[in-house]
Design a protein around this motif. Structure first.
Motif, PDB file in Angstrom:
ATOM      1  N   ASP A 187      57.576   7.181 -57.344  1.00 55.85           N
ATOM      2  CA  ASP A 187      56.355   8.000 -57.239  1.00 55.85           C
ATOM      3  C   ASP A 187      56.625   9.444 -56.844  1.00 55.85           C
ATOM      4  O   ASP A 187      55.693  10.238 -56.764  1.00 55.85           O
ATOM      5  N   ARG A 188      57.893   9.804 -56.604  1.00 57.71           N
ATOM      6  CA  ARG A 188      58.214  11.177 -56.205  1.00 57.71           C
ATOM      7  C   ARG A 188      58.924  11.916 -57.336  1.00 57.71           C
ATOM      8  O   ARG A 188      59.918  11.438 -57.881  1.00 57.71           O
ATOM      9  N   GLN A 189      58.407  13.101 -57.653  1.00 57.53           N
ATOM     10  CA  GLN A 189      58.979  13.870 -58.740  1.00 57.53           C
ATOM     11  C   GLN A 189      60.430  14.251 -58.462  1.00 57.53           C
ATOM     12  O   GLN A 189      61.261  14.266 -59.373  1.00 57.53           O
ATOM     13  N   ALA A 190      60.764  14.565 -57.205  1.00 49.31           N
ATOM     14  CA  ALA A 190      62.144  14.940 -56.885  1.00 49.31           C
ATOM     15  C   ALA A 190      63.111  13.813 -57.221  1.00 49.31           C
ATOM     16  O   ALA A 190      64.236  14.057 -57.704  1.00 49.31           O
ATOM     17  N   ASN A 191      62.700  12.576 -56.993  1.00 44.74           N
ATOM     18  CA  ASN A 191      63.563  11.434 -57.294  1.00 44.74           C
ATOM     19  C   ASN A 191      63.673  11.198 -58.799  1.00 44.74           C
ATOM     20  O   ASN A 191      64.745  10.858 -59.305  1.00 44.74           O
ATOM     21  N   VAL A 192      62.557  11.370 -59.489  1.00 49.42           N
ATOM     22  CA  VAL A 192      62.557  11.254 -60.950  1.00 49.42           C
ATOM     23  C   VAL A 192      63.505  12.287 -61.549  1.00 49.42           C
ATOM     24  O   VAL A 192      64.337  11.976 -62.411  1.00 49.42           O
ATOM     25  N   ASP A 193      63.391  13.527 -61.087  1.00 49.24           N
ATOM     26  CA  ASP A 193      64.252  14.594 -61.612  1.00 49.24           C
ATOM     27  C   ASP A 193      65.726  14.326 -61.322  1.00 49.24           C
ATOM     28  O   ASP A 193      66.594  14.559 -62.172  1.00 49.24           O
ATOM     29  N   ALA A 194      66.019  13.822 -60.120  1.00 53.62           N
ATOM     30  CA  ALA A 194      67.406  13.537 -59.756  1.00 53.62           C
ATOM     31  C   ALA A 194      67.978  12.404 -60.601  1.00 53.62           C
ATOM     32  O   ALA A 194      69.150  12.440 -60.996  1.00 53.62           O
ATOM     33  N   ALA A 195      67.153  11.393 -60.890  1.00 54.35           N
ATOM     34  CA  ALA A 195      67.613  10.287 -61.728  1.00 54.35           C
ATOM     35  C   ALA A 195      67.937  10.775 -63.139  1.00 54.35           C
ATOM     36  O   ALA A 195      68.973  10.419 -63.715  1.00 54.35           O
ATOM     37  N   VAL A 196      67.055  11.610 -63.688  1.00 55.04           N
ATOM     38  CA  VAL A 196      67.294  12.150 -65.027  1.00 55.04           C
ATOM     39  C   VAL A 196      68.556  13.011 -65.036  1.00 55.04           C
ATOM     40  O   VAL A 196      69.370  12.940 -65.968  1.00 55.04           O
ATOM     41  N   ALA A 197      68.759  13.793 -63.978  1.00 54.94           N
ATOM     42  CA  ALA A 197      69.974  14.621 -63.884  1.00 54.94           C
ATOM     43  C   ALA A 197      71.229  13.760 -63.829  1.00 54.94           C
ATOM     44  O   ALA A 197      72.305  14.191 -64.261  1.00 54.94           O
ATOM     45  N   ALA A 198      71.097  12.536 -63.307  1.00 55.90           N
ATOM     46  CA  ALA A 198      72.234  11.614 -63.228  1.00 55.90           C
ATOM     47  C   ALA A 198      72.452  10.839 -64.523  1.00 55.90           C
ATOM     48  O   ALA A 198      73.343   9.985 -64.580  1.00 55.90           O
ATOM     49  N   GLY A 199      71.623  11.102 -65.521  1.00 54.16           N
ATOM     50  CA  GLY A 199      71.769  10.434 -66.806  1.00 54.16           C
ATOM     51  C   GLY A 199      70.907   9.214 -66.996  1.00 54.16           C
ATOM     52  O   GLY A 199      70.988   8.534 -68.022  1.00 54.16           O
ATOM     53  N   TRP A 200      70.069   8.898 -65.981  1.00 54.19           N
ATOM     54  CA  TRP A 200      69.150   7.773 -66.088  1.00 54.19           C
ATOM     55  C   TRP A 200      67.916   8.185 -66.880  1.00 54.19           C
ATOM     56  O   TRP A 200      67.622   9.373 -67.046  1.00 54.19           O
TER      57      TRP A 200
END
Length: 238
Positions: A202-215
């Motif tokens: 539910d947190r955008q910062a976590n979503v962005d970090a996951a995408v940056a990690a290739g998820w």
């Protein structure tokens, strides 16, 4: 947490109203089932996703213990939380720091911990139903949460936890979202490729970090929205 002011009860960095960060992946199959994709693992956050975050009973109990100083209390509560979530601080040192910030005499530690646990004790029935459906249908599921040990002990006893083949809790790994290291830790623990992992958070910062990690990642707003994003095409990755 609908209807709550972000400055009071919503986690630092989250908003009271969330929206999906990825467009729905496509229409559901005719039988209304979401078909698992081979090699894919869906990684769920806990608070604000599977559990409703900060119910009224617990938040009101904490505010009473803070002598009604709700605005300043929640600022102190979240400011000191990262070290508590990762296990760098114990419950005793965490709550001492919170009340030191407030300039108040700390109430009994047991009462504070009990109220804090109560804030995180209500399942989101729609998300629990989604998790149970995905597990029945053969999806590989994991949990990834920023959570202190005192709350983790209660959460891991909930029946729906058995649906998850892997559970990663910050208090036990020393790693918390959105630190890139936590995504690599989960990937390595699952022996998976980053591209085969999807975070629902539910947190955008976590979503962005996951995408940056290739998820792949889905910004959680509701169980139906998350379900749609796990449809045939899957969530977007950029």
């Amino acid at each position: 947490m609908s209807g709550l002011s972000p400055s009071r009860r919503t986690r630092r960095g989250a908003t009271a109203t969330t929206v999906a960060s990825r467009a729905p992946g496509g229409h559901q199959a005719d039988d209304d089932r979401v078909t698992p994709r081979s090699g894919q693992t869906v990684v769920f956050d806990i608070f604000g996703v599977v559990l409703r975050e900060q119910g009224d009973a617990g938040t009101q109990a904490l505010e009473r213990l803070a002598a009604g100083r709700s605005a300043t209390f929640w600022d102190a509560y979240w400011s000191e939380r990262p070290g508590y979530d990762t296990g760098a601080h114990t419950a005793a040192t965490y709550w001492a720091a919170v009340f030191d910030r407030l300039g108040l005499v700390q109430p009994p530690l047991g009462e504070l911990v009990e109220a804090d646990v109560l804030t995180c004790s209500e399942d989101d029935p729609e998300t629990v139903a989604l998790v149970e459906e995905l597990a029945r249908d053969g999806w590989s599921l994991a949990l990834l949460s920023n959570i202190p040990e005192e709350i983790a002990r209660h959460v891991v006893r909930r029946p729906w936890v058995s649906c998850f083949g892997h559970v990663s809790l910050s208090c036990r790994t020393g790693l918390a979202k959105p630190d890139p290291a936590v995504f690599e830790h989960v990937r390595a623990s699952l022996a998976a490729r980053a591209g085969d992992l999807t975070l629902i958070d539910d947190r955008q910062a976590n979503v962005d970090a996951a995408v940056a990690a290739g998820w792949a990642a889905v910004r959680f707003a509701s169980a139906p929205q998350a379900r749609a994003d796990l449809g045939p095409a899957g969530p977007r990755r950029s």
